[in-house]
Write a protein that holds these residues in place. Structure first.
Motif, PDB file in Angstrom:
ATOM      1  N   LYS A 264       0.236  -3.981   8.372  1.00  9.37           N
ATOM      2  CA  LYS A 264      -0.519  -3.182   7.404  1.00  9.37           C
ATOM      3  C   LYS A 264       0.077  -1.786   7.255  1.00  9.37           C
ATOM      4  O   LYS A 264       0.126  -1.221   6.163  1.00  9.37           O
ATOM      5  N   GLU A 265       0.544  -1.227   8.388  1.00  7.80           N
ATOM      6  CA  GLU A 265       1.170   0.094   8.347  1.00  7.80           C
ATOM      7  C   GLU A 265       2.458   0.051   7.524  1.00  7.80           C
ATOM      8  O   GLU A 265       2.757   0.971   6.759  1.00  7.80           O
ATOM      9  N   MET A 266       3.223  -1.030   7.675  1.00  6.43           N
ATOM     10  CA  MET A 266       4.439  -1.190   6.876  1.00  6.43           C
ATOM     11  C   MET A 266       4.106  -1.297   5.384  1.00  6.43           C
ATOM     12  O   MET A 266       4.796  -0.722   4.538  1.00  6.43           O
ATOM     13  N   GLU A 267       3.050  -2.045   5.081  1.00  5.00           N
ATOM     14  CA  GLU A 267       2.638  -2.179   3.679  1.00  5.00           C
ATOM     15  C   GLU A 267       2.231  -0.819   3.108  1.00  5.00           C
ATOM     16  O   GLU A 267       2.602  -0.459   1.982  1.00  5.00           O
ATOM     17  N   LYS A 268       1.500  -0.069   3.894  1.00  6.03           N
ATOM     18  CA  LYS A 268       1.011   1.225   3.425  1.00  6.03           C
ATOM     19  C   LYS A 268       2.137   2.237   3.285  1.00  6.03           C
ATOM     20  O   LYS A 268       2.230   2.962   2.275  1.00  6.03           O
ATOM     21  N   GLU A 269       3.002   2.317   4.291  1.00  6.78           N
ATOM     22  CA  GLU A 269       4.000   3.374   4.348  1.00  6.78           C
ATOM     23  C   GLU A 269       5.284   3.045   3.588  1.00  6.78           C
ATOM     24  O   GLU A 269       5.961   3.945   3.105  1.00  6.78           O
ATOM     25  N   ILE A 270       5.638   1.751   3.495  1.00  5.79           N
ATOM     26  CA  ILE A 270       6.954   1.406   2.944  1.00  5.79           C
ATOM     27  C   ILE A 270       6.884   0.741   1.575  1.00  5.79           C
ATOM     28  O   ILE A 270       7.558   1.173   0.636  1.00  5.79           O
ATOM     29  N   ILE A 271       6.048  -0.300   1.426  1.00  2.00           N
ATOM     30  CA  ILE A 271       6.020  -0.979   0.118  1.00  2.00           C
ATOM     31  C   ILE A 271       4.846  -0.539  -0.756  1.00  2.00           C
ATOM     32  O   ILE A 271       4.791  -0.856  -1.941  1.00  2.00           O
ATOM     33  N   ARG A 272       3.885   0.152  -0.159  1.00  2.00           N
ATOM     34  CA  ARG A 272       2.725   0.675  -0.895  1.00  2.00           C
ATOM     35  C   ARG A 272       2.055  -0.408  -1.746  1.00  2.00           C
ATOM     36  O   ARG A 272       1.847  -0.262  -2.946  1.00  2.00           O
ATOM     37  N   GLY A 273       1.733  -1.467  -1.087  1.00  2.00           N
ATOM     38  CA  GLY A 273       1.070  -2.603  -1.711  1.00  2.00           C
ATOM     39  C   GLY A 273       0.961  -3.693  -0.670  1.00  2.00           C
ATOM     40  O   GLY A 273       1.058  -3.430   0.535  1.00  2.00           O
TER      41      GLY A 273
END
Length: 447
Positions: A264-273
């Motif tokens: 979830k952190e990767m989604e939030k910080e890197i792909i923003r989705g």
């Protein structure tokens, strides 16, 4: 685990110890992928290897009960089995690379496993397992070990077994079970190959092509060649493709909460989705919930999919995650973020192995390695840069290696972190050029 080798592709020799975080650096075409594939092959062989333990359990069938000194069994067979595994890997490595059979003929390979650690783990092992047969699950045997004991107790319920074939099946079962206890690596391994970007987009087309070939196959030379081309990948790539073919199935798996939170952190910080799986197709859902087919999403979104899917649905504690170039298609800012999140994975129980060309990633690793020291204002600095205790990388958990001139050498890890000469040399060279050009321009202007 320590691996020693000679004559592995472009590499003349090398020695690597797999730690919680293992980092490979070096120029292109120096052998990093060769070592990643070798590690992949060793882990796969460790998980599935079978050997003959020459186990005598005649007493079990005669008297109905038998004790086996499992520690003695371990000591008498461990070294032999490790050598057998190394030979098995060497003989079958060409299949992993999908190369010609004689490609690794000159390879010399030695594997060292932590014997004392495995013995201790064996002694701590405890279980009470019944062996059953038939739809009614008739219990024919029991295998029991108490924690701290060096003995396994086998019980055979003779009156419930009439056919000799059942004894032979039980004999094979017990031997296989003991092999798992003695030597096998129960943890899974997953690899994100450099080809992942294209596979994430085109895997459905590859599957349809293969299905059409099989359905309409007339066994012509052309048809056979097409099938070979569809399957003409190294094994780690094919294994990644197999996972892509079962996204709908794996998508139903509920992953470990710790790893899901990192995803979830990767989604939030890197792909923003986030990603959505529907009918085995991958969609990217933006922050405002607009859905895009993966092929029209950004290169970053395409590249990051594999690691997020693994974390959400597949990876378990102590599994291995091997990543070729985690920086692939990432802006420097996101390379720094992925470095930090990889360290959180390591601190959460995943063994991470990466090969990288990124100075940004290694520099952030160095920042997190330096946080392993006690120093003045450490708390203030961590708060300033939003670091937590989960971001601290312990030096003892890290191994860093440089590929250069056909040799794999371990890099020094000092107070400032990993000494990455391969990047420093390039940076110093480009800075020197910049200085020469800049001061020449200035001197021309002063004339």
């Amino acid at each position: 685990m320590k691996i020693k080798f000679k004559n592995l592709g472009p590499l003349k020799k090398g020695e690597v110890t797999i730690r919680n975080m293992t980092i490979f650096c070096g120029k292109n075409n120096t052998g990093k992928t060769y070592v990643n594939y070798l590690i992949y092959s060793i882990l796969e062989t460790l998980k599935d290897y079978r050997t003959n333990l020459n186990l005598n359990i005649d007493q079990l069938f005669k008297e109905g009960v038998q004790e086996i000194d499992v520690v003695s069994l371990f000591d008498n067979n461990f070294d032999r089995i490790v050598k057998e595994i190394a030979n098995e890997v060497k003989e079958n490595l060409y299949k992993v690379f999908n190369s010609k059979k004689d490609f690794f003929e000159e390879l010399e390979l030695e594997i060292e496993l932590d014997k004392e650690q495995k013995r201790e783990k064996l002694i701590k092992l405890k279980f009470d397992r019944n062996v059953t047969i038939g739809e009614n699950k008739v219990k024919i045997s029991n295998l029991n070990k108490v924690e701290g004991s060096d003995k396994i107790t086998l019980i055979y319920f003779k009156e419930k077994t009439e056919k000799k074939i059942l004894e032979e099946s039980l004999r094979r079962y017990i031997e296989n079970f003991l092999q798992i206890c003695l030597i096998q690596e129960e943890n899974q391994k997953y690899m994100l190959p450099t080809e992942r970007n294209g596979l994430n987009i085109f895997y459905n087309e590859l599957l349809r092509k293969r299905a059409n070939i099989v359905e309409n196959m007339d066994f012509s030379v052309e048809g056979k060649e097409e099938i070979e081309n569809v399957n003409n990948y190294p094994k780690p790539v094919k294994d990644y493709l197999k996972i892509l073919t079962k996204l709908d199935i794996y998508d139903k798996n509920e992953g470990n909460e710790i790893f899901v939170n990192i995803a979830k952190e990767m989604e939030k910080e890197i792909i923003r989705g986030k990603y959505k799986i529907d009918n085995n197709r991958i969609f990217y859902q933006t922050e405002n919930e607009k859905e895009l087919d993966l092929y029209i999403a950004s290169s970053t979104v395409k590249t990051i999919f594999g690691i997020i899917f693994y974390l959400r649905h597949l990876i378990k504690n102590r599994d291995y995650l091997i990543i070729d170039e985690p920086e692939l298609n990432l802006h420097p800012e996101n390379q720094v973020k992925i470095a930090k999140l990889l360290v959180r994975l390591v601190n959460s129980g995943i063994k991470v192995i990466i090969s990288t060309h990124s100075d940004y990633i290694t520099k952030e690793f160095n920042n997190l390695l330096m946080l392993d020291n006690d120093f003045k204002n450490k708390t203030k600095i961590m708060e300033k840069y939003d670091y937590s205790k989960e971001d601290v990388l312990e030096r003892k958990n890290v191994g860093a290696y440089l590929f250069k001139d056909g040799i794999l050498d371990e890099m020094e890890i000092g107070e400032e972190g990993i000494i990455t000469k391969t990047f420093d040399e390039v940076i110093e060279s480009i800075n020197e050029r910049n200085d020469d050009i800049y001061y020449s321009i200035k001197e021309s202007g002063d004339e």
